[in-house]
Enzyme design. Structure first.
Site, PDB file in Angstrom:
ATOM      1  N   HIS A  19       0.820  -1.212   0.000  1.00 50.59           N
ATOM      2  CA  HIS A  19       0.000   0.000   0.000  1.00 50.59           C
ATOM      3  C   HIS A  19       0.857   1.266   0.000  1.00 50.59           C
ATOM      4  O   HIS A  19       0.471   2.277  -0.580  1.00 50.59           O
ATOM      5  CB  HIS A  19      -0.968  -0.023   1.187  1.00 50.59           C
ATOM      6  CG  HIS A  19      -1.997  -1.113   1.066  1.00 50.59           C
ATOM      7  ND1 HIS A  19      -2.653  -1.661   2.145  1.00 50.59           N
ATOM      8  CD2 HIS A  19      -2.468  -1.769  -0.031  1.00 50.59           C
ATOM      9  CE1 HIS A  19      -3.485  -2.608   1.716  1.00 50.59           C
ATOM     10  NE2 HIS A  19      -3.392  -2.693   0.417  1.00 50.59           N
ATOM     11  N   HIS A  68      -7.403  -7.881  -8.017  1.00 50.44           N
ATOM     12  CA  HIS A  68      -7.735  -8.716  -6.849  1.00 50.44           C
ATOM     13  C   HIS A  68      -7.990  -7.761  -5.686  1.00 50.44           C
ATOM     14  O   HIS A  68      -7.097  -7.497  -4.884  1.00 50.44           O
ATOM     15  CB  HIS A  68      -6.583  -9.666  -6.515  1.00 50.44           C
ATOM     16  CG  HIS A  68      -6.284 -10.683  -7.575  1.00 50.44           C
ATOM     17  ND1 HIS A  68      -5.713 -10.353  -8.777  1.00 50.44           N
ATOM     18  CD2 HIS A  68      -6.492 -12.020  -7.600  1.00 50.44           C
ATOM     19  CE1 HIS A  68      -5.574 -11.454  -9.503  1.00 50.44           C
ATOM     20  NE2 HIS A  68      -6.041 -12.481  -8.812  1.00 50.44           N
ATOM     21  N   SER A 113      -6.570  -1.886  -0.663  1.00 48.24           N
ATOM     22  CA  SER A 113      -6.093  -1.186  -1.855  1.00 48.24           C
ATOM     23  C   SER A 113      -7.204  -0.370  -2.547  1.00 48.24           C
ATOM     24  O   SER A 113      -6.929   0.731  -3.047  1.00 48.24           O
ATOM     25  CB  SER A 113      -5.436  -2.162  -2.837  1.00 48.24           C
ATOM     26  OG  SER A 113      -6.276  -3.256  -3.131  1.00 48.24           O
ATOM     27  N   GLU A 135     -13.301  -8.528  -7.845  1.00 51.89           N
ATOM     28  CA  GLU A 135     -13.195  -9.445  -6.707  1.00 51.89           C
ATOM     29  C   GLU A 135     -14.031 -10.674  -7.042  1.00 51.89           C
ATOM     30  O   GLU A 135     -15.208 -10.569  -7.349  1.00 51.89           O
ATOM     31  CB  GLU A 135     -13.676  -8.754  -5.420  1.00 51.89           C
ATOM     32  CG  GLU A 135     -13.799  -9.656  -4.207  1.00 51.89           C
ATOM     33  CD  GLU A 135     -12.542 -10.478  -3.878  1.00 51.89           C
ATOM     34  OE1 GLU A 135     -11.451  -9.926  -3.766  1.00 51.89           O
ATOM     35  OE2 GLU A 135     -12.692 -11.725  -3.733  1.00 51.89           O
ATOM     36  N   ASN A 144     -13.231 -12.519 -12.596  1.00 53.74           N
ATOM     37  CA  ASN A 144     -11.844 -12.958 -12.522  1.00 53.74           C
ATOM     38  C   ASN A 144     -10.938 -11.803 -12.968  1.00 53.74           C
ATOM     39  O   ASN A 144     -11.067 -11.297 -14.081  1.00 53.74           O
ATOM     40  CB  ASN A 144     -11.665 -14.182 -13.436  1.00 53.74           C
ATOM     41  CG  ASN A 144     -10.286 -14.758 -13.310  1.00 53.74           C
ATOM     42  OD1 ASN A 144      -9.292 -14.046 -13.234  1.00 53.74           O
ATOM     43  ND2 ASN A 144     -10.217 -16.082 -13.275  1.00 53.74           N
ATOM     44  N   GLY A 145     -10.034 -11.403 -12.087  1.00 54.75           N
ATOM     45  CA  GLY A 145      -9.186 -10.244 -12.362  1.00 54.75           C
ATOM     46  C   GLY A 145      -8.292 -10.433 -13.577  1.00 54.75           C
ATOM     47  O   GLY A 145      -8.022  -9.485 -14.312  1.00 54.75           O
ATOM     48  N   ASP A 194      -2.714  -8.403  -7.200  1.00 56.90           N
ATOM     49  CA  ASP A 194      -2.410  -8.789  -5.806  1.00 56.90           C
ATOM     50  C   ASP A 194      -3.152 -10.078  -5.452  1.00 56.90           C
ATOM     51  O   ASP A 194      -4.095 -10.065  -4.655  1.00 56.90           O
ATOM     52  CB  ASP A 194      -2.829  -7.622  -4.885  1.00 56.90           C
ATOM     53  CG  ASP A 194      -2.607  -7.930  -3.427  1.00 56.90           C
ATOM     54  OD1 ASP A 194      -1.739  -8.765  -3.104  1.00 56.90           O
ATOM     55  OD2 ASP A 194      -3.313  -7.328  -2.589  1.00 56.90           O
TER      56      ASP A 194
HETATM   57  C1  LIG Z   1      -4.546 -10.473  -1.247  1.00 57.83           C
HETATM   58  S1  LIG Z   1      -6.256 -10.281  -1.373  1.00 57.83           S
HETATM   59  C2  LIG Z   1      -6.438  -8.670  -2.013  1.00 57.83           C
HETATM   60  C3  LIG Z   1      -6.141  -7.556  -1.075  1.00 57.83           C
HETATM   61  C4  LIG Z   1      -6.309  -6.179  -1.656  1.00 57.83           C
HETATM   62  N1  LIG Z   1      -5.651  -6.046  -2.954  1.00 57.83           N
HETATM   63  C5  LIG Z   1      -5.753  -5.127  -0.731  1.00 57.83           C
HETATM   64  O1  LIG Z   1      -4.564  -4.811  -0.853  1.00 57.83           O
HETATM   65  O2  LIG Z   1      -6.504  -4.599   0.081  1.00 57.83           O
HETATM   66  C6  LIG Z   1      -6.669 -11.239  -2.786  1.00 57.83           C
HETATM   67  C7  LIG Z   1      -8.151 -11.195  -3.136  1.00 57.83           C
HETATM   68  O3  LIG Z   1      -8.307 -11.737  -4.454  1.00 57.83           O
HETATM   69  C8  LIG Z   1      -9.526 -12.472  -4.499  1.00 57.83           C
HETATM   70  N2  LIG Z   1      -9.375 -13.373  -5.672  1.00 57.83           N
HETATM   71  C9  LIG Z   1      -8.820 -14.609  -5.742  1.00 57.83           C
HETATM   72  N3  LIG Z   1      -8.715 -15.033  -7.024  1.00 57.83           N
HETATM   73  C10 LIG Z   1      -9.211 -14.012  -7.793  1.00 57.83           C
HETATM   74  C11 LIG Z   1      -9.339 -13.813  -9.192  1.00 57.83           C
HETATM   75  N4  LIG Z   1      -8.923 -14.724 -10.068  1.00 57.83           N
HETATM   76  N5  LIG Z   1      -9.880 -12.649  -9.617  1.00 57.83           N
HETATM   77  C12 LIG Z   1     -10.287 -11.691  -8.747  1.00 57.83           C
HETATM   78  N6  LIG Z   1     -10.187 -11.825  -7.406  1.00 57.83           N
HETATM   79  C13 LIG Z   1      -9.643 -12.959  -6.927  1.00 57.83           C
HETATM   80  C14 LIG Z   1      -9.614 -13.121  -3.154  1.00 57.83           C
HETATM   81  O4  LIG Z   1     -10.946 -13.460  -2.834  1.00 57.83           O
HETATM   82  C15 LIG Z   1      -9.041 -12.026  -2.240  1.00 57.83           C
HETATM   83  O5  LIG Z   1     -10.063 -11.212  -1.736  1.00 57.83           O
END
Ligand SMILES: C[S@@+](CC[C@H](N)C(=O)[O-])C[C@H]1O[C@@H](n2cnc3c(N)ncnc32)[C@H](O)[C@@H]1O
Length: 287
Positions: free
Chosen positions: A18, A41, A99, A117, A147-148, A168
Site C-alpha cells: 500500500h 484482486h 487497496s 473481486e 476474474n481479475g 495482488d
Molecule cells: C490479497 S487479497 C487482495 C487484497 C487487496 N488487494 C488489498 O490490498 O486490500 C486477494 C483477493 O483476491 C480475491 N481473488 C482470488 N482469485 C481471484 C481472481 N482470479 N480474480 C479476482 N479476485 C480474486 C480473493 O478473494 C481475495 O479477496
C-alpha cells in the site's frame, strides 16, 4: 477459494504494497491528465482490525501499528498514514483501508478505478463498502465475481491511456506465478505503455528468481524492476519471510522515492536481524 484477506489486513505485506501503491498514484496525480487504475484482486476494501479474523492472527501489530507509532514517516507516504488516521479515533486503531479505498482516496474527478473481486461474499462486501462511503464513488466500477486476470484481458487497452494495473493475488493456486506471467504477457501486448504492479510473497528468496526472469523475458516488457523485502532471515522456507513488488514500466519518479522509503520501512517491519531489502532492474535501465 479459502483465502480471506481479513486475517492479514494491515500486516507487513499490506504496508509494503500500500505504501508503494500510494507513491505510484501520487506520481500519476502530478499531471492533470486523467489516469485509469485496475485492481484485479481487490478484496473487500475496508477491514476491521478488532474483528474476529484480524484478531485471530494479530498480524497488523507487526505491520501498520508500528508505522503509525513511528515519530516521523517519509513525505512520500504521509498521505497513506493520514488516510488511515482519518478513519480512526486519535486513541485507537480499528479500521484499515484495503487497496480499493486507498486508491479511491487518491482519485480525482477525471480518474477512473475498476475493482475486481471473485469471491462471492467478499465481492458483495466490497460493493457495499464502496457504496457506503468511499471517496469519489461515482468514478469507481465494481466488477463483482469477476476474474481479475480475465478482466485485465477484456478491459485493456483502457479508454484512458495513462494508468496502472495492480495485481495482488492470494497465491492459493500452485500456478499463481505462471498465471501472473501470462496476464502480464497479455496485458503488455494489448497495452504496452501501462504500468503493471505485482505483489508476491517470498518464502525461499531463491525461488523468486525464476519468476523475475520469466517476466524479464516477455517480448513486450522492456523495463521491469523488483523490490524485495525480507522481514526475517529465510531459514524456514515454509513461512512467508517477506514479500516483493514487481513493476513493469515503473515510473521514474517512483523509483527515486524507493531508497528513503524502504530504509524507513525496513527497521519498522523487521522481525529479526536477518531483515533486508533490495531493489533491482530485471530488464532495462541498468539490468
Ligand atoms: C490479497 S487479497 C487482495 C487484497 C487487496 N488487494 C488489498 O490490498 O486490500 C486477494 C483477493 O483476491 C480475491 N481473488 C482470488 N482469485 C481471484 C481472481 N482470479 N480474480 C479476482 N479476485 C480474486 C480473493 O478473494 C481475495 O479477496
Amino acid at each position: 477459494m479459502n483465502y480471506r484477506h481479513s486475517y492479514h489486513a494491515g500486516n507487513f505485506a499490506d504496508v509494503l504494497k500500500h505504501a508503494l501503491q500510494w507513491v505510484c498514484l501520487s506520481y500519476l496525480r502530478q499531471k492533470e491528465k486523467p489516469f485509469w487504475l485496475l485492481d484485479t484482486h481487490a478484496g473487500i476494501g475496508m477491514y476491521d482490525l478488532l474483528g474476529e479474523q484480524a484478531t485471530k492472527t494479530g498480524e497488523w501489530q507487526e505491520g501498520i501499528a508500528r508505522i503509525l507509532a513511528a515519530e516521523q514517516v517519509p513525505a512520500s507516504i504521509q498521505g497513506y498514514v493520514e488516510t488511515i488516521q482519518a478513519l480512526n479515533d486519535d486513541a485507537s486503531l480499528r479500521w484499515y483501508p484495503g487497496s480499493p479505498y486507498l486508491a479511491a482516496a487518491q482519485l480525482r474527478a477525471q480518474d477512473q478505478l475498476v475493482l475486481c473481486e471473485l469471491h462471492p461474499e467478499d465481492a458483495q462486501s466490497l460493493l457495499e463498502n464502496v457504496q457506503q462511503g468511499f471517496p469519489q464513488r461515482g468514478q469507481i466500477k465494481v466488477e463483482t465475481q469477476r476474474n481479475g486476470y480475465a478482466a485485465l484481458k477484456a478491459l485493456t487497452p483502457p479508454p484512458i491511456k495513462r494508468g496502472m494495473v495492480l495485481i495482488d493475488p492470494p497465491f492459493e493456486q500452485p500456478d499463481e506465478f505462471a498465471q501472473i506471467v501470462r496476464a502480464l504477457a497479455e496485458g503488455t501486448r494489448r497495452w504496452a505503455n501501462g504500468t503493471y504492479v505485482v505483489w508476491y510473497p517470498i518464502k525461499d528468496p531463491l525461488a523468486i528468481g525464476e519468476f523475475h526472469q520469466q517476466v524479464a523475458d516477455l517480448p513486450q516488457v522492456d523495463k521491469a524492476f523488483a523490490v524485495d523485502l525480507l522481514v526475517r532471515a529465510p531459514v524456514d522456507a515454509k513461512k512467508m519471510n517477506g514479500c516483493g513488488m514487481l513493476f513493469v514500466n515503473p515510473p521514474y519518479g517512483v523509483l527515486q522515492q524507493l531508497n528513503p522509503l524502504l530504509d524507513f520501512l525496513l527497521p519498522h517491519l523487521a522481525q529479526d536481524r536477518g531483515a533486508e531489502w533490495q531493489g533491482r532492474w530485471l530488464v532495462g535501465e541498468q539490468a
